[in-house]
Design a protein around this motif. Sequence first.
Motif, short mmCIF file in Angstrom:
data_model
loop_
_atom_site.label_atom_id
_atom_site.label_comp_id
_atom_site.label_asym_id
_atom_site.label_seq_id
_atom_site.Cartn_x
_atom_site.Cartn_y
_atom_site.Cartn_z
N ASP A 19 15.33 -20.09 -2.42
CA ASP A 19 15.43 -18.68 -2.05
C ASP A 19 16.40 -18.43 -0.89
O ASP A 19 16.45 -17.34 -0.35
N THR A 20 17.20 -19.44 -0.53
CA THR A 20 18.13 -19.30 0.58
C THR A 20 19.50 -19.84 0.20
O THR A 20 19.60 -20.94 -0.35
N LYS B 256 13.75 -28.55 -8.05
CA LYS B 256 14.07 -27.85 -9.30
C LYS B 256 14.39 -26.38 -9.04
O LYS B 256 15.28 -25.80 -9.66
N SER B 257 13.68 -25.78 -8.11
CA SER B 257 13.93 -24.39 -7.75
C SER B 257 15.33 -24.25 -7.14
O SER B 257 16.08 -23.33 -7.49
N ARG B 258 15.68 -25.17 -6.26
CA ARG B 258 17.01 -25.17 -5.65
C ARG B 258 18.10 -25.33 -6.72
O ARG B 258 19.11 -24.63 -6.72
N GLU B 259 17.88 -26.28 -7.64
CA GLU B 259 18.86 -26.52 -8.71
C GLU B 259 19.02 -25.29 -9.61
O GLU B 259 20.12 -24.96 -10.04
N ARG C 38 22.45 -23.19 -10.27
CA ARG C 38 23.03 -22.87 -11.59
C ARG C 38 23.32 -21.37 -11.71
O ARG C 38 24.31 -20.97 -12.30
N LEU C 39 22.48 -20.56 -11.10
CA LEU C 39 22.68 -19.11 -11.15
C LEU C 39 23.84 -18.65 -10.27
O LEU C 39 24.58 -17.75 -10.65
N GLN D 107 14.49 -16.27 -10.75
CA GLN D 107 13.71 -17.36 -10.15
C GLN D 107 12.23 -17.22 -10.50
O GLN D 107 11.58 -18.20 -10.88
N VAL D 108 11.70 -16.02 -10.38
CA VAL D 108 10.28 -15.80 -10.70
C VAL D 108 10.02 -15.99 -12.18
O VAL D 108 9.06 -16.67 -12.57
N GLY D 109 10.87 -15.45 -13.03
CA GLY D 109 10.69 -15.56 -14.48
C GLY D 109 10.76 -16.99 -14.99
O GLY D 109 10.10 -17.34 -15.97
N ALA D 110 11.54 -17.83 -14.31
CA ALA D 110 11.65 -19.24 -14.70
C ALA D 110 10.56 -20.10 -14.06
O ALA D 110 10.53 -21.31 -14.26
#
Length: 152
Positions: free
Chosen positions: A17-18, A51-54, A58-59, A93-96
């Motif tokens: 998120d950063t 995984k969240s950072r990755e 990608r986005l 991020q939330v949807g994934a």
Amino acid sequence: MPLATLICLVVAIHDGDTLTARCGNATNYQQVRLRVAAIDAPESQQAFGQKSREHLARLCFRQQAMLQPVEKDKYGRTVAHVRCGGTDVAAAQVGAGMAWVYMPYAVDRPGLTVLQDRARAQRTGLWSQPRPQAPWTYRHKHARQESQGSSA
């Protein structure tokens, strides 16, 4: 009242998120450390932290981003609604299943809760764990453990 929309280039991803973006023109740009508004991603050491950072990378990494600043947080980061390549980053991020909706700052984003409920029901991302721990709970728990460890 929100500040003007900025168009920037994402130059670094710190966690889910950063990020850091370079805003302005080539001769007079400013680097801005940003926190994506309305979400909270797992900490780096937490399950799904990397995984969240990755997923955010990608986005957004090396992509043009549209930023709508909301405020500065206690760490001096600009909290902003972020779109990369036309994609709403908080929603993606939330949807994934790569971030939680951070309710105190999501009152104007009811669609995020719908996405989170869907990700949870489908056991997507962090919701595939038996008991996912919210990052604010993780931080609170670890801050308490560190303070107890230093006083022992």
